[in-house]
Design an enzyme around this catalytic site. Sequence first.
Site, PDB file in Angstrom:
ATOM      1  N   GLY A  13       0.819  -1.223   0.000  1.00 12.45           N
ATOM      2  CA  GLY A  13       0.000   0.000   0.000  1.00 12.45           C
ATOM      3  C   GLY A  13       0.842   1.258   0.000  1.00 12.45           C
ATOM      4  N   ALA A  14       1.952   1.212  -0.745  1.00 13.64           N
ATOM      5  CA  ALA A  14       2.924   2.319  -0.679  1.00 13.64           C
ATOM      6  C   ALA A  14       2.779   3.323  -1.816  1.00 13.64           C
ATOM      7  CB  ALA A  14       4.346   1.753  -0.652  1.00 13.64           C
ATOM      8  N   ARG A  16       0.835   5.794  -1.906  1.00  8.17           N
ATOM      9  CA  ARG A  16       0.645   7.137  -1.353  1.00  8.17           C
ATOM     10  C   ARG A  16       0.646   7.040   0.177  1.00  8.17           C
ATOM     11  NH1 ARG A  16      -5.469   6.613  -2.695  1.00  8.17           N
ATOM     12  NH2 ARG A  16      -6.294   6.185  -0.619  1.00  8.17           N
ATOM     13  N   VAL A  64      -3.363  -7.144  -1.968  1.00  6.75           N
ATOM     14  CA  VAL A  64      -2.790  -7.969  -0.896  1.00  6.75           C
ATOM     15  C   VAL A  64      -3.844  -8.680  -0.054  1.00  6.75           C
ATOM     16  CG1 VAL A  64      -0.528  -6.848  -0.693  1.00  6.75           C
ATOM     17  CG2 VAL A  64      -2.482  -5.917   0.573  1.00  6.75           C
ATOM     18  N   ASN A  90       1.491  -2.419   5.353  1.00  9.35           N
ATOM     19  CA  ASN A  90       0.890  -1.095   5.561  1.00  9.35           C
ATOM     20  C   ASN A  90      -0.489  -0.931   4.926  1.00  9.35           C
ATOM     21  OD1 ASN A  90       1.025   2.064   5.782  1.00  9.35           O
ATOM     22  ND2 ASN A  90       0.759   1.619   3.598  1.00  9.35           N
ATOM     23  N   TYR A 154     -12.883  -1.688  11.461  1.00  5.46           N
ATOM     24  CA  TYR A 154     -11.482  -1.237  11.452  1.00  5.46           C
ATOM     25  C   TYR A 154     -10.798  -1.574  12.790  1.00  5.46           C
ATOM     26  CZ  TYR A 154      -7.696   2.200  10.551  1.00  5.46           C
ATOM     27  OH  TYR A 154      -6.486   2.830  10.349  1.00  5.46           O
ATOM     28  N   LYS A 158      -7.646  -4.005  13.298  1.00  8.13           N
ATOM     29  CA  LYS A 158      -6.381  -3.490  13.848  1.00  8.13           C
ATOM     30  C   LYS A 158      -6.012  -4.168  15.172  1.00  8.13           C
ATOM     31  CE  LYS A 158      -5.439  -0.588  10.505  1.00  8.13           C
ATOM     32  NZ  LYS A 158      -4.321  -0.863   9.592  1.00  8.13           N
ATOM     33  N   ILE A 187      -2.529  10.919  11.287  1.00  7.57           N
ATOM     34  CA  ILE A 187      -1.460  11.241  10.330  1.00  7.57           C
ATOM     35  C   ILE A 187      -2.095  11.864   9.082  1.00  7.57           C
ATOM     36  CG2 ILE A 187       0.527  10.300   9.067  1.00  7.57           C
ATOM     37  CD1 ILE A 187       0.665   9.778  12.146  1.00  7.57           C
TER      38      ILE A 187
HETATM   39  P1  NAP Z   1      -4.196   5.916   2.368  1.00  6.77           P
HETATM   40  O1  NAP Z   1      -3.678   7.287   2.128  1.00  6.77           O
HETATM   41  O2  NAP Z   1      -5.630   5.634   2.044  1.00  6.77           O
HETATM   42  O3  NAP Z   1      -3.253   4.874   1.602  1.00  6.77           O
HETATM   43  C1  NAP Z   1      -3.506   3.506   1.644  1.00  6.77           C
HETATM   44  C2  NAP Z   1      -2.858   2.849   0.448  1.00  6.77           C
HETATM   45  O4  NAP Z   1      -3.139   1.448   0.506  1.00  6.77           O
HETATM   46  C3  NAP Z   1      -3.433   3.358  -0.887  1.00  6.77           C
HETATM   47  O5  NAP Z   1      -2.383   3.638  -1.777  1.00  6.77           O
HETATM   48  C4  NAP Z   1      -4.303   2.201  -1.339  1.00  6.77           C
HETATM   49  O6  NAP Z   1      -4.412   2.062  -2.751  1.00  6.77           O
HETATM   50  C5  NAP Z   1      -3.543   1.016  -0.797  1.00  6.77           C
HETATM   51  N1  NAP Z   1      -4.400  -0.171  -0.746  1.00  6.77           N
HETATM   52  C6  NAP Z   1      -5.700  -0.248  -0.364  1.00  6.77           C
HETATM   53  N2  NAP Z   1      -6.147  -1.498  -0.507  1.00  6.77           N
HETATM   54  C7  NAP Z   1      -5.127  -2.235  -0.981  1.00  6.77           C
HETATM   55  C8  NAP Z   1      -4.981  -3.598  -1.341  1.00  6.77           C
HETATM   56  N3  NAP Z   1      -5.996  -4.466  -1.215  1.00  6.77           N
HETATM   57  N4  NAP Z   1      -3.791  -4.023  -1.815  1.00  6.77           N
HETATM   58  C9  NAP Z   1      -2.755  -3.164  -1.962  1.00  6.77           C
HETATM   59  N5  NAP Z   1      -2.828  -1.845  -1.645  1.00  6.77           N
HETATM   60  C10 NAP Z   1      -3.999  -1.392  -1.162  1.00  6.77           C
HETATM   61  O7  NAP Z   1      -4.030   5.494   3.895  1.00  6.77           O
HETATM   62  P2  NAP Z   1      -2.904   5.885   4.970  1.00  6.77           P
HETATM   63  O8  NAP Z   1      -3.475   6.905   5.849  1.00  6.77           O
HETATM   64  O9  NAP Z   1      -1.601   6.102   4.307  1.00  6.77           O
HETATM   65  O10 NAP Z   1      -2.879   4.520   5.802  1.00  6.77           O
HETATM   66  C11 NAP Z   1      -1.854   3.548   5.667  1.00  6.77           C
HETATM   67  C12 NAP Z   1      -1.984   2.554   6.815  1.00  6.77           C
HETATM   68  O11 NAP Z   1      -1.882   3.246   8.061  1.00  6.77           O
HETATM   69  C13 NAP Z   1      -3.330   1.827   6.845  1.00  6.77           C
HETATM   70  O12 NAP Z   1      -3.143   0.507   7.289  1.00  6.77           O
HETATM   71  C14 NAP Z   1      -4.113   2.609   7.883  1.00  6.77           C
HETATM   72  O13 NAP Z   1      -5.128   1.859   8.475  1.00  6.77           O
HETATM   73  C15 NAP Z   1      -3.007   2.945   8.864  1.00  6.77           C
HETATM   74  N6  NAP Z   1      -3.278   4.086   9.749  1.00  6.77           N
HETATM   75  C16 NAP Z   1      -3.447   5.334   9.240  1.00  6.77           C
HETATM   76  C17 NAP Z   1      -3.669   6.396  10.127  1.00  6.77           C
HETATM   77  C18 NAP Z   1      -3.801   7.824   9.659  1.00  6.77           C
HETATM   78  O14 NAP Z   1      -4.008   8.694  10.509  1.00  6.77           O
HETATM   79  N7  NAP Z   1      -3.698   8.117   8.374  1.00  6.77           N
HETATM   80  C19 NAP Z   1      -3.737   6.155  11.488  1.00  6.77           C
HETATM   81  C20 NAP Z   1      -3.577   4.856  11.950  1.00  6.77           C
HETATM   82  C21 NAP Z   1      -3.333   3.829  11.078  1.00  6.77           C
HETATM   83  P3  NAP Z   1      -5.601   2.772  -3.571  1.00  6.77           P
HETATM   84  O15 NAP Z   1      -5.200   4.200  -3.667  1.00  6.77           O
HETATM   85  O16 NAP Z   1      -5.581   2.093  -4.891  1.00  6.77           O
HETATM   86  O17 NAP Z   1      -6.854   2.538  -2.794  1.00  6.77           O
END
Ligand code: NAP
Length: 246
Positions: A13-14, A16, A64, A90, A154, A158, A187
């Site tokens: 999921g890298a 973005r 994934v 991720n 969620y 988690k 974040i």
């Molecule tokens: P994000 O900006 O939505 O990025 C998530 C990435 O994962 C996107 O590029 C997405 O691709 C990809 N993805 C989704 N489903 C997938 C799959 N089945 N296979 C491969 N890639 C996939 O989210 P983020 O905020 O960076 O979050 C990243 C991680 O941190 C997640 O696990 C999230 O739960 C965790 N997290 C985030 C926060 C926060 O505050 N942001 C806090 C706690 C935990 P598409 O663009 O194609 O959908």
Amino acid sequence: MGRLDGKLALVTGAGRGIGRGIALELAREGAQVVVNDLGAEDCEKTAEAVRALKADAYTAPANVSRFDEVDRMVEHIEKMFGPVSILVNNAGINRDRRLVKMSEAEWDEVIAVDLKSQFNTLRALAPRMVERGYGRIVNVSSMSWQGNFGQANYAAAKAGVIGLTKTACRELAASGITVNAICPGFIDTEMTRSVPEKVWDIMVKKIPAGRVGTPEDVGRVVAFLASDDAAYVNGEVINISGGMVL
Ligand code: NAP
């Protein structure tokens, strides 16, 4: 000399957000990075940013949440680019809704992407790491694992990540593998940008550091956990939240 020189890292999921931030920080420490995401174009954008840091980057688009795709991806990566020493699970999504209104599809999708995906990559890669006697695995959980309004799916996924991490640690530590979980707080990514402004303001008020976190804040901790400096940190759950209390 970087702490991760010569190591090959796979970050899911890298394309973005936090995953991209992790990929860049690992590259800054000398790792070669395999960028996974759903779409090839998103993978390539992050790979280009990694190459701009004068590090090697490869792409491996796959969903994934599907074991067959992950198995093929891992086989392809190791054949083409070499042994994966660092795995960062991720990829994640949210489909927030109050429990009483949540659909079965919203439950299933989040459990598949946020939890099952991590079993999939571990199942495909851990036997290879065991054979080599070395591995660094970082699983992305969330502070929401403790329960959060509108996030039954969620939070359950988690919390599951933490159980998976601690079990994998017990089973793999004797083979030179560390498995740790991180819990980012709030974040700045597309995931959090999608919340209403009112919720954003409430969340910021809960952060003693007085600011929202960045993907780089998370990436730097992952780089530490992926390094030999963290060889004796295993089965831990580490908040990266500026002191936030949910
Ligand atoms: P994000 O900006 O939505 O990025 C998530 C990435 O994962 C996107 O590029 C997405 O691709 C990809 N993805 C989704 N489903 C997938 C799959 N089945 N296979 C491969 N890639 C996939 O989210 P983020 O905020 O960076 O979050 C990243 C991680 O941190 C997640 O696990 C999230 O739960 C965790 N997290 C985030 C926060 C926060 O505050 N942001 C806090 C706690 C935990 P598409 O663009 O194609 O959908």
